[in-house]
Write a protein that holds these residues in place. Structure first.
Motif, PDB file in Angstrom:
ATOM      1  N   LYS A 181       0.833  -1.209   0.000  1.00  0.00           N
ATOM      2  CA  LYS A 181       0.000   0.000   0.000  1.00  0.00           C
ATOM      3  C   LYS A 181       0.866   1.256   0.000  1.00  0.00           C
ATOM      4  O   LYS A 181       0.447   2.309  -0.428  1.00  0.00           O
ATOM      5  CB  LYS A 181      -0.953   0.016   1.179  1.00  0.00           C
ATOM      6  N   PHE A 182       2.109   1.115   0.452  1.00  0.00           N
ATOM      7  CA  PHE A 182       2.986   2.272   0.532  1.00  0.00           C
ATOM      8  C   PHE A 182       3.496   2.716  -0.832  1.00  0.00           C
ATOM      9  O   PHE A 182       3.942   3.831  -0.984  1.00  0.00           O
ATOM     10  CB  PHE A 182       4.158   1.993   1.473  1.00  0.00           C
ATOM     11  N   PHE A 183       3.451   1.834  -1.833  1.00  0.00           N
ATOM     12  CA  PHE A 183       3.765   2.291  -3.190  1.00  0.00           C
ATOM     13  C   PHE A 183       2.636   1.922  -4.136  1.00  0.00           C
ATOM     14  O   PHE A 183       2.822   1.627  -5.291  1.00  0.00           O
ATOM     15  CB  PHE A 183       5.139   1.828  -3.701  1.00  0.00           C
ATOM     16  N   GLU A 184       1.432   1.945  -3.584  1.00  0.00           N
ATOM     17  CA  GLU A 184       0.182   1.847  -4.339  1.00  0.00           C
ATOM     18  C   GLU A 184       0.085   0.602  -5.211  1.00  0.00           C
ATOM     19  O   GLU A 184      -0.497   0.621  -6.285  1.00  0.00           O
ATOM     20  CB  GLU A 184      -0.018   3.111  -5.170  1.00  0.00           C
ATOM     21  N   ASN A 185       0.647  -0.518  -4.723  1.00  0.00           N
ATOM     22  CA  ASN A 185       0.559  -1.806  -5.413  1.00  0.00           C
ATOM     23  C   ASN A 185       1.026  -1.754  -6.861  1.00  0.00           C
ATOM     24  O   ASN A 185       0.634  -2.562  -7.675  1.00  0.00           O
ATOM     25  CB  ASN A 185      -0.870  -2.356  -5.368  1.00  0.00           C
ATOM     26  N   ASP A 186       1.871  -0.803  -7.206  1.00  0.00           N
ATOM     27  CA  ASP A 186       2.288  -0.662  -8.592  1.00  0.00           C
ATOM     28  C   ASP A 186       3.802  -0.816  -8.707  1.00  0.00           C
ATOM     29  O   ASP A 186       4.549   0.159  -8.624  1.00  0.00           O
ATOM     30  CB  ASP A 186       1.838   0.695  -9.147  1.00  0.00           C
ATOM     31  N   ALA A 187       4.249  -2.061  -8.902  1.00  0.00           N
ATOM     32  CA  ALA A 187       5.685  -2.336  -9.022  1.00  0.00           C
ATOM     33  C   ALA A 187       6.265  -1.700 -10.281  1.00  0.00           C
ATOM     34  O   ALA A 187       7.472  -1.480 -10.352  1.00  0.00           O
ATOM     35  CB  ALA A 187       5.927  -3.841  -9.029  1.00  0.00           C
ATOM     36  N   ASN A 188       5.431  -1.397 -11.259  1.00  0.00           N
ATOM     37  CA  ASN A 188       5.931  -0.781 -12.495  1.00  0.00           C
ATOM     38  C   ASN A 188       6.485   0.621 -12.265  1.00  0.00           C
ATOM     39  O   ASN A 188       7.267   1.122 -13.058  1.00  0.00           O
ATOM     40  CB  ASN A 188       4.826  -0.734 -13.555  1.00  0.00           C
ATOM     41  N   LYS A 189       6.051   1.261 -11.176  1.00  0.00           N
ATOM     42  CA  LYS A 189       6.570   2.591 -10.856  1.00  0.00           C
ATOM     43  C   LYS A 189       8.018   2.522 -10.385  1.00  0.00           C
ATOM     44  O   LYS A 189       8.745   3.495 -10.473  1.00  0.00           O
ATOM     45  CB  LYS A 189       5.745   3.229  -9.734  1.00  0.00           C
ATOM     46  N   ILE A 190       8.431   1.379  -9.850  1.00  0.00           N
ATOM     47  CA  ILE A 190       9.755   1.245  -9.263  1.00  0.00           C
ATOM     48  C   ILE A 190      10.792   1.055 -10.360  1.00  0.00           C
ATOM     49  O   ILE A 190      10.702   0.122 -11.146  1.00  0.00           O
ATOM     50  CB  ILE A 190       9.798   0.063  -8.277  1.00  0.00           C
ATOM     51  N   THR A 191      11.762   1.941 -10.405  1.00  0.00           N
ATOM     52  CA  THR A 191      12.833   1.843 -11.403  1.00  0.00           C
ATOM     53  C   THR A 191      14.154   1.413 -10.775  1.00  0.00           C
ATOM     54  O   THR A 191      15.043   0.946 -11.479  1.00  0.00           O
ATOM     55  CB  THR A 191      13.033   3.181 -12.131  1.00  0.00           C
ATOM     56  N   GLU A 192      14.276   1.571  -9.466  1.00  0.00           N
ATOM     57  CA  GLU A 192      15.528   1.256  -8.795  1.00  0.00           C
ATOM     58  C   GLU A 192      15.275   0.969  -7.318  1.00  0.00           C
ATOM     59  O   GLU A 192      14.421   1.597  -6.701  1.00  0.00           O
ATOM     60  CB  GLU A 192      16.469   2.454  -8.920  1.00  0.00           C
TER      61      GLU A 192
END
Length: 139
Positions: A37-48
């Motif tokens: 929930k802390f990164f809105e369930n969106d692993a695609n946003k994570i680049t690093e």
């Protein structure tokens, strides 16, 4: 109204307020929170992901999408409960980035995590620890 009746109503009202307050505080601190929930369930946003080893101070940087997805999948299995207990020492500190913007910082203290400075206890996971996943990714 007589004084006895007013005292009785006052005591009942005070008891109700006390029980309601305790119930609210208990609910706030015992609800289970998915870590994603802390990164809105969106692993695609994570680049690093920058991973700092708490024992050595070594920093590893993960940019491989498959490893980011694997770590995100693991994190989606973890449920947390807010906690105010202090802990000392940590295994790994993870900083998740979307380009140059830090999304979240997770400090792994075994069965407890600090997420953006807030303390949590792990309530449930898939029987694998975060440090096992990180060790597998890095070594």
């Amino acid at each position: 109204m007589n004084r006895k009746y007013i005292k009785y109503i006052f005591i009942v009202l005070l008891l109700f307020i006390s029980v309601s307050t305790v119930g609210f505080v208990n609910y706030k601190y015992t609800k289970k929170v998915p870590i994603t929930k802390f990164f809105e369930n969106d692993a695609n946003k994570i680049t690093e992901i920058q991973i700092t080893n708490g024992n050595t101070g070594n920093v590893e940087i993960i940019t491989d999408k498959n490893q980011i997805e694997k770590l995100s999948q693991f994190l989606s299995t973890i449920k947390l409960q807010k906690n105010s207990k202090e802990s000392s020492g940590w295994l790994y500190a993870l900083e998740f980035y979307s380009n140059d913007t830090k999304l979240i910082e997770i400090v792994d203290m075994g069965s407890r995590y600090s997420i953006n400075g807030e303390k949590y206890t792990v309530i449930s996971s898939n029987n694998t620890s975060l440090n096992e996943i990180i060790d597998e990714m890095l070594y």
